[in-house]
Write an enzyme that holds these catalytic residues in place. Structure first.
Site, PDB file in Angstrom:
ATOM      1  N   LYS A   1      -8.755  -8.896   4.781  1.00  0.00           N
ATOM      2  CA  LYS A   1      -9.095  -8.756   3.368  1.00  0.00           C
ATOM      3  C   LYS A   1      -8.212 -10.427   2.588  1.00  0.00           C
ATOM      4  CE  LYS A   1      -7.544  -4.923   2.661  1.00  0.00           C
ATOM      5  NZ  LYS A   1      -7.788  -4.496   3.040  1.00  0.00           N
TER       6      LYS A   1
ATOM      7  N   ARG B   1      -7.671   1.962  -3.820  1.00  0.00           N
ATOM      8  CA  ARG B   1      -7.881   2.636  -1.656  1.00  0.00           C
ATOM      9  C   ARG B   1      -8.238   3.763  -1.622  1.00  0.00           C
ATOM     10  NH1 ARG B   1      -4.321  -1.668   0.189  1.00  0.00           N
ATOM     11  NH2 ARG B   1      -3.663  -0.893   2.543  1.00  0.00           N
TER      12      ARG B   1
ATOM     13  N   ARG C   1       0.412  -9.240  15.005  1.00  0.00           N
ATOM     14  CA  ARG C   1      -0.087  -9.967  13.341  1.00  0.00           C
ATOM     15  C   ARG C   1       1.699 -10.499  13.546  1.00  0.00           C
ATOM     16  NH1 ARG C   1      -2.625  -7.775   8.169  1.00  0.00           N
ATOM     17  NH2 ARG C   1      -1.041  -6.540   8.345  1.00  0.00           N
TER      18      ARG C   1
ATOM     19  N   ARG D   1       5.048  -7.531   9.955  1.00  0.00           N
ATOM     20  CA  ARG D   1       5.503  -7.134   8.846  1.00  0.00           C
ATOM     21  C   ARG D   1       6.102  -4.868   9.050  1.00  0.00           C
ATOM     22  NH1 ARG D   1      -0.285  -6.598   5.292  1.00  0.00           N
ATOM     23  NH2 ARG D   1      -0.137  -4.264   5.385  1.00  0.00           N
TER      24      ARG D   1
ATOM     25  N   ARG E   1      -1.793   3.867   8.820  1.00  0.00           N
ATOM     26  CA  ARG E   1      -2.477   3.707   8.011  1.00  0.00           C
ATOM     27  C   ARG E   1      -4.008   3.450   8.754  1.00  0.00           C
ATOM     28  NH1 ARG E   1      -0.126  -2.095   8.907  1.00  0.00           N
ATOM     29  NH2 ARG E   1      -1.414  -3.398   7.509  1.00  0.00           N
TER      30      ARG E   1
HETATM   31  P1  ADP Z   1      -2.985  -2.982   4.045  1.00  0.00           P
HETATM   32  O1  ADP Z   1      -4.415  -3.674   4.097  1.00  0.00           O
HETATM   33  O2  ADP Z   1      -3.280  -4.160   6.135  1.00  0.00           O
HETATM   34  O3  ADP Z   1      -3.232  -2.013   4.903  1.00  0.00           O
HETATM   35  P2  ADP Z   1      -1.819  -3.765   2.181  1.00  0.00           P
HETATM   36  O4  ADP Z   1      -0.756  -5.453   2.218  1.00  0.00           O
HETATM   37  O5  ADP Z   1      -2.952  -4.161   1.730  1.00  0.00           O
HETATM   38  O6  ADP Z   1      -1.987  -3.869   3.767  1.00  0.00           O
HETATM   39  O7  ADP Z   1      -0.867  -3.137   1.939  1.00  0.00           O
HETATM   40  C1  ADP Z   1       0.181  -2.214   2.257  1.00  0.00           C
HETATM   41  C2  ADP Z   1       0.313  -0.821   2.099  1.00  0.00           C
HETATM   42  O8  ADP Z   1       0.636  -0.979   0.742  1.00  0.00           O
HETATM   43  C3  ADP Z   1      -0.020  -0.018   2.665  1.00  0.00           C
HETATM   44  O9  ADP Z   1      -0.453   0.999   3.299  1.00  0.00           O
HETATM   45  C4  ADP Z   1       0.096   1.369   1.400  1.00  0.00           C
HETATM   46  O10 ADP Z   1       1.906   1.884   1.498  1.00  0.00           O
HETATM   47  C5  ADP Z   1       0.488   0.334  -0.103  1.00  0.00           C
HETATM   48  N1  ADP Z   1      -0.466  -0.225  -1.119  1.00  0.00           N
HETATM   49  C6  ADP Z   1      -0.889  -1.280  -1.036  1.00  0.00           C
HETATM   50  N2  ADP Z   1      -1.934  -0.890  -1.503  1.00  0.00           N
HETATM   51  C7  ADP Z   1      -1.948  -0.278  -2.644  1.00  0.00           C
HETATM   52  C8  ADP Z   1      -3.337   1.253  -3.310  1.00  0.00           C
HETATM   53  N3  ADP Z   1      -4.654   0.324  -3.669  1.00  0.00           N
HETATM   54  N4  ADP Z   1      -2.730   2.569  -3.702  1.00  0.00           N
HETATM   55  C9  ADP Z   1      -1.943   2.748  -2.538  1.00  0.00           C
HETATM   56  N5  ADP Z   1      -1.163   2.352  -1.516  1.00  0.00           N
HETATM   57  C10 ADP Z   1      -1.448   1.140  -1.667  1.00  0.00           C
END
Ligand code: ADP
Length: 241
Positions: free
Chosen positions: A38, A113, A151, A184, A195
């Protein structure tokens, strides 16, 4: 990214999509599991379309780095691989989307999400008469594990790498500025598992919500192709819709 966009053949479809987007579409929602690409596609799209990239993950990580606006409980939630509360994320996204640079459109990455977030976004869009285009990046589970465990990124310029799939020329060093690559916090194996679990439990139902809402949901197989091919597929799909 700019070089990637300008320098390679085959981006005509993305260019055409850019015109379609500018005329008809204001909100693109990139949807997919962790590791589906994404972030990479969002960066390519926002470069091409000249609209902001709204990544909730990046906004939260920035907040933690700067020690502002994001408290310790939020950081602990992220490091454990769980989802941050809807209230925190909804407020953060609304503030971001209300900024002037998002008036002509935006690409959402990592939001919504949960079903509650999806409803919140639907209300926000409805109030402004904006329809969303959802792009679902479908990726095979084993590919996701390989991507997430390998990654790395450059802490200075943000260039992404993968120690197996896309290694730097010199071990663990960024090709562009020689800075040591970092992993990360949440790309450790046990956190990755959590996750993916959170994705299955809380996020996957959001796709059904979008499908049932009668809006535009574009399916893109993003398992095996390099990012620029996936990007071209997205461009073609937007143009054909
Ligand atoms: P990935 O899609 O690889 O998990 P992101 O950078 O999108 O990576 O998200 C990292 C973390 O940030 C998630 O595991 C969560 O803890 C938090 N997060 C991101 N977006 C949201 C969201 N829309 N709602 C709740 N938590 C979020």
């Amino acid at each position: 990214m700019k070089g990637l966009l300008r320098g390679r053949a085959g981006f005509a479809a993305a260019g055409a999509a850019s015109n379609v987007f500018k005329r008809f579409v204001k909100a693109i929602v990139l949807f997919g599991s962790p590791g589906s690409g994404k972030g990479t596609q969002a960066k390519l799209l926002t470069e091409c379309l000249g609209v902001p990239h709204v990544s909730t993950g990046e906004m939260l990580r920035d907040g933690i780095r700067q020690g502002a606006g994001v408290d310790a409980a939020v950081a602990a939630t992220m490091h454990a691989g769980s989802l941050v509360s809807d209230a925190v994320v909804d407020k953060m996204v609304e503030e971001r989307l209300n900024r002037p640079d998002a008036a002509n459109g935006f690409v959402l990455d990592g939001y919504p999400r949960t079903l509650a977030q999806a409803r919140n976004l639907a209300d926000w869009l409805k109030e402004r008469g904006v329809r969303e285009v959802v792009i679902h990046l479908a990726v095979d589970y084993n590919v996701i594990i390989a991507r997430l465990t390998g990654r790395r990124e450059c802490p200075r310029c943000g260039t992404p790498y993968n120690v197996v799939l896309r290694p730097p020329k010199v071990d663990e060093l960024c090709d562009l500025d020689g800075v040591k690559l970092v992993r990360r916090e949440d790309d450790r194996e046990e956190v990755i598992r959590e996750r993916l679990h959170a994705y299955d439990r809380q996020t996957r139902p959001v796709l059904e919500y979008f499908r049932n809402g009668g809006g535009c949901v574009i399916e893109v197989d993003a398992s095996n192709d390099p990012p620029e091919t996936v990007f071209r597929k997205i461009g073609q799909a937007i143009e054909n819709r």
